[in-house]
Design a protein around this motif. Structure first.
Motif, mmCIF file in Angstrom:
data_model
loop_
_atom_site.group_PDB
_atom_site.id
_atom_site.type_symbol
_atom_site.label_atom_id
_atom_site.label_comp_id
_atom_site.label_asym_id
_atom_site.label_seq_id
_atom_site.Cartn_x
_atom_site.Cartn_y
_atom_site.Cartn_z
ATOM 1 N N LEU A 97 3.461 -1.334 18.171
ATOM 2 C CA LEU A 97 2.588 -2.374 17.623
ATOM 3 C C LEU A 97 3.176 -2.783 16.278
ATOM 4 O O LEU A 97 3.101 -2.035 15.304
ATOM 5 N N ASP A 98 3.799 -3.967 16.205
ATOM 6 C CA ASP A 98 4.501 -4.418 15.004
ATOM 7 C C ASP A 98 3.729 -5.523 14.305
ATOM 8 O O ASP A 98 3.212 -6.439 14.952
ATOM 9 N N VAL A 99 3.669 -5.442 12.975
ATOM 10 C CA VAL A 99 3.023 -6.458 12.157
ATOM 11 C C VAL A 99 4.027 -6.923 11.107
ATOM 12 O O VAL A 99 4.594 -6.111 10.382
ATOM 13 N N THR A 100 4.252 -8.235 11.043
ATOM 14 C CA THR A 100 5.014 -8.819 9.949
ATOM 15 C C THR A 100 3.984 -9.315 8.951
ATOM 16 O O THR A 100 3.257 -10.270 9.220
ATOM 17 N N ALA A 101 3.900 -8.634 7.816
ATOM 18 C CA ALA A 101 2.794 -8.846 6.876
ATOM 19 C C ALA A 101 2.944 -10.135 6.087
ATOM 20 O O ALA A 101 4.015 -10.438 5.567
ATOM 21 N N ASP A 102 1.852 -10.893 6.014
ATOM 22 C CA ASP A 102 1.750 -12.022 5.097
ATOM 23 C C ASP A 102 1.139 -11.543 3.782
ATOM 24 O O ASP A 102 1.506 -12.011 2.717
ATOM 25 N N ASN A 103 0.195 -10.621 3.877
ATOM 26 C CA ASN A 103 -0.474 -10.052 2.709
ATOM 27 C C ASN A 103 -0.642 -8.552 2.890
ATOM 28 O O ASN A 103 -0.992 -8.100 3.979
ATOM 29 N N VAL A 104 -0.412 -7.809 1.819
ATOM 30 C CA VAL A 104 -0.682 -6.373 1.793
ATOM 31 C C VAL A 104 -1.481 -6.120 0.526
ATOM 32 O O VAL A 104 -1.048 -6.474 -0.563
ATOM 33 N N ILE A 105 -2.647 -5.522 0.676
ATOM 34 C CA ILE A 105 -3.507 -5.249 -0.480
ATOM 35 C C ILE A 105 -3.825 -3.763 -0.497
ATOM 36 O O ILE A 105 -4.339 -3.219 0.480
ATOM 37 N N SER A 106 -3.525 -3.121 -1.609
ATOM 38 C CA SER A 106 -3.864 -1.713 -1.769
ATOM 39 C C SER A 106 -5.360 -1.599 -2.016
ATOM 40 O O SER A 106 -5.920 -2.330 -2.832
ATOM 41 N N LEU A 107 -6.000 -0.697 -1.327
ATOM 42 C CA LEU A 107 -7.431 -0.464 -1.516
ATOM 43 C C LEU A 107 -7.688 0.761 -2.383
ATOM 44 O O LEU A 107 -8.819 1.222 -2.487
ATOM 45 N N GLU A 108 -6.629 1.270 -3.008
ATOM 46 C CA GLU A 108 -6.749 2.392 -3.937
ATOM 47 C C GLU A 108 -7.155 1.864 -5.307
ATOM 48 O O GLU A 108 -6.803 0.742 -5.675
ATOM 49 N N LYS A 109 -7.882 2.686 -6.058
ATOM 50 C CA LYS A 109 -8.232 2.303 -7.423
ATOM 51 C C LYS A 109 -6.991 2.383 -8.293
ATOM 52 O O LYS A 109 -6.193 3.294 -8.166
ATOM 53 N N ARG A 110 -6.847 1.400 -9.179
ATOM 54 C CA ARG A 110 -5.743 1.425 -10.130
ATOM 55 C C ARG A 110 -6.080 2.399 -11.245
ATOM 56 O O ARG A 110 -7.232 2.497 -11.669
ATOM 57 N N PRO A 111 -5.075 3.091 -11.791
ATOM 58 C CA PRO A 111 -5.355 3.932 -12.959
ATOM 59 C C PRO A 111 -5.685 3.043 -14.149
ATOM 60 O O PRO A 111 -5.092 1.982 -14.312
#
Length: 172
Positions: A97-111
């Protein structure tokens, strides 16, 4: 032309790997595990299934993803989807299952950079225009100090969470 669009939320299964195409364009690849729990109607037992997606990111987004994402990070990926069939080492047919990403968003909190930053808990996005330089530092001319948002983002001024004076005259 036709393509399938997909949006997934999951956890990185390995650290991102950045390489370069023969023309010098950066490409970062990583895998994302998406878990789904379903209840068996006959037995009432919960079962958990995991789908793995191979994600490819190109260009500036690839560089930012390789720098800032790590194994285990929770991410939102939006992009073009396709399946690929191949023969595994054991001779069985497998599907990728391959995805060519248009957007990637981290859902981790930034320090937090400092205690005065009001936007420090926001998600870090890799699909839109960059609001800070490499490593999340503010670029030249970006506002800094107690009134500036974390990361040097000057696009939208933010207020302290306790400053709700503009909402005092709303009827609800």
């Amino acid at each position: 032309m036709a393509f399938c669009k997909v949006s997934i939320i999951g956890n990185l299964g390995r650290d991102p790997e950045m390489r370069y195409t023969p023309s010098g364009r950066p490409v970062t690849q990583f895998s994302v595990a998406v878990n789904q729990s379903t209840k068996n109607q006959q037995t009432g037992e919960w079962t958990e299934e995991t789908d793995w997606f191979r994600v490819s990111v190109f260009g500036d987004r690839a560089e930012r993803a390789a720098e800032q994402l790590r194994k285990g990070n929770r991410v939102f990926v939006d992009g073009r989807f396709r399946t690929r069939e191949f023969e595994g080492n054991d001779g069985q047919k497998r599907t990728s299952l391959d995805v060519t990403a248009d957007n990637v968003i981290s859902l981790e909190k930034r320090p937090r950079e400092d205690e005065a930053g009001f936007g420090a808990g926001a998600a870090a996005g890799y699909g839109g225009p960059p609001s800070a330089g490499p490593g999340g530092t503010a670029g030249p001319g970006a506002p800094t100090g107690p009134g500036a948002p974390a990361g040097g983002a000057a696009a939208s001024p933010r207020r302290a969470p306790s400053d709700d004076s503009e909402f005092d005259d709303l009827p609800f």
